[in-house]
Each structure stands twice: as structure tokens, then as C-alpha cells.
Design an enzyme around this catalytic site. Structure first.
Site, PDB file in Angstrom:
ATOM      1  N   SER A  32       4.508  50.628 -12.448  1.00  8.03           N
ATOM      2  CA  SER A  32       5.118  51.958 -12.405  1.00  8.03           C
ATOM      3  C   SER A  32       6.480  51.886 -13.081  1.00  8.03           C
ATOM      4  O   SER A  32       7.055  50.801 -13.225  1.00  8.03           O
ATOM      5  CB  SER A  32       5.287  52.389 -10.943  1.00  8.03           C
TER       6      SER A  32
ATOM      7  N   TYR B 116       8.560  50.521  -2.072  1.00 13.60           N
ATOM      8  CA  TYR B 116       7.661  50.765  -3.204  1.00 13.60           C
ATOM      9  C   TYR B 116       8.217  50.082  -4.451  1.00 13.60           C
ATOM     10  O   TYR B 116       7.478  49.432  -5.197  1.00 13.60           O
ATOM     11  CB  TYR B 116       7.495  52.262  -3.434  1.00 13.60           C
TER      12      TYR B 116
END
Length: 251
Positions: A144, A157
Site C-alpha cells: 500500500s 496498518y
């Protein structure tokens, strides 16, 4: 279904029940690959397999929770057993549960670590001996933009996605002599079910605001195209890292 650059290859895709995984399965199958679909939602991957086969492709659905090492190993083993080999592993399954560290539900941390990190590691560990024996292979890890830039409210995350990036580069160096390629794909904001995993009102509001600021966010098919670009490149070319943002995303 058109035969393409990937004819004769086998691709295993985790998180194939929706979003990027589903779009990638369709894209690779359309390019000629036989695809193995891994996910917990058996009904979805079974329907996807039927659709791919109705279009003339080859697909198998294997119900899998990759956070369980035994199931992750079985997914990879079953892929080779049913489809004959393993050329591509797309480690796509992921969980994004955002929020501040203070007062966090630590069960959400464990879930992200189990899926985003351990699940990816288990599948990779199972795939490498097969690829080594074949003398070739390609592992694609979906990270990501959060694997490059840390932000308030996404600390754990960020931790998992920074870990995916670091692992991918170290693995690349380890397996280059075995003729195994490693690619890390880093999407920005993509319209998938990933955001819907969050129920914290403050997080939901922040996601909605970000979507509004960006405007036209990415589609799952955009990331599938990036994956295809990497895996369909000539043998002499190793696409190691691809960062894909919506045109309107600042960071």
C-alpha cells in the site's frame, strides 16, 4: 477468453473473493493463466471460478484462511496438485482496521498482523520450494501507499505494510539466483471492500473525507493492470516495485 502472454502458467491468488484479488484473477485468466482462487468466502470464489470457466478459462476455488499456517500451506499445495505447477503467487489478502493506538482493540492488531504479514509469509514459504524446483517463479506482494508513508490513525496498518515492503526487498535479494522474481505493488485509495471493514465513526468519516478530496479514486481493475504489467514483462525484466495512486491523491 483469449490466449495471451500467460498461457501455460498457473497463478495462485489470495483474497480472490472481491476487489483487487477478484479483478486480478479475471485479468490473469483472460491472459491465459490457470488460476487458483483462495479466500474464506467459498461461495464467492466458487462463483468466480464458474464465471472464468464459462468464459473458456481454467480456475479452481480453494476455501482458505491464510492466517492459519496449515490452511495457507494447503492452498499452495492444492494449487500445484490440481493445476500441475505454480508460476505466480499473488499475496493479495489483507485487512485494514484503522484507528488510534490509544484505546485500540488489540484483537484488530492481531488480525492485521495475522493476515497482512503472517498469511503472506506462510503462502510465500510454501510456494518457494515449488518455484525453486521448477527453476522459475514470480511472487507479487500487495502492499500500500501506507507502506511508504505513516499517518495518524493507521499506525498498526502502516506497520504491516512497511513490513511487506521490507520483506519483499529482502526476499528479492535472496531468490534472485533461483530465477524467482519479486514484485511489491503499492496502491493508493482503491474503491474496494477494504474500507468497509472499519466501523469506528471517526475512521469512517476520515475515509469519506479522503474519498471526497481525491475525487476519482482507483478501481480494482487498475491494480490488476499493474500486476499484469509486472508478471507479463519479458524474462530479462524484473519489475520490483509499483506505486499506483489516484491522480488526485496527494499522499
Amino acid at each position: 477468453m483469449q490466449s495471451g502472454e500467460l498461457s501455460g502458467t498457473v497463478a495462485a491468488i489470495t483474497g480472490a473473493s472481491s476487489g483487487i484479488g477478484q479483478a486480478t484473477a479475471r485479468k490473469l485468466a483472460n491472459a491465459g493463466a490457470a488460476v487458483s482462487l483462495g479466500a474464506r468466502r467459498a461461495d464467492r470464489i466458487e462463483e468466480l471460478a464458474r464465471q472464468i470457466e464459462a468464459d473458456g478459462g481454467q480456475a479452481v476455488a480453494i476455501e482458505t484462511d491464510i492466517s492459519d499456517e496449515r490452511q495457507a500451506n494447503e492452498f499452495v499445495r492444492e494449487t500445484k496438485e490440481q493445476l500441475g505447477r505454480l508460476d505466480l503467487l499473488v499475496n493479495n489478502a489483507g485487512v485494514m482496521l484503522l484507528g488510534p493506538v490509544i484505546g485500540a482493540d488489540t484483537a484488530e492488531w492481531r488480525r492485521m498482523i495475522e493476515v497482512n504479514l503472517l498469511g503472506l509469509l506462510y503462502c510465500t514459504h510454501a510456494a518457494l520450494p515449488i518455484m525453486g524446483e521448477q527453476g522459475s517463479g514470480h511472487i507479487v506482494n500487495i502492499s500500500s501507499v501506507a507502506g511508504r508513508f505513516a499517518n495518524f490513525g493507521s499506525a498498526v496498518y502502516n506497520l504491516t505494510k512497511f513490513g511487506v515492503n521490507a520483506f519483499s526487498e529482502a526476499l528479492r535479494q535472496e531468490v534472485v539466483a533461483a530465477n524467482v522474481k519479486v514484485t511489491v505493488i503499492e496502491p493508493g485509495f482503491v474503491a474496494t471492500e477494504l474500507q468497509e471493514q472499519n466501523t469506528n465513526p471517526a475512521v469512517v468519516d476520515a475515509i469519506d473525507r479522503m474519498r471526497g478530496e481525491i475525487g476519482d479514486v482507483l478501481h480494482a481493475d487498475d491494480i490488476a493492470e499493474a500486476i499484469y504489467y509486472a508478471v507479463a514483462s519479458p524474462a530479462r525484466v524484473a519489475v520490483n516495485e509499483v506505486l499506483v495512486r489516484p491522480a488526485g491523491q496527494r499522499r
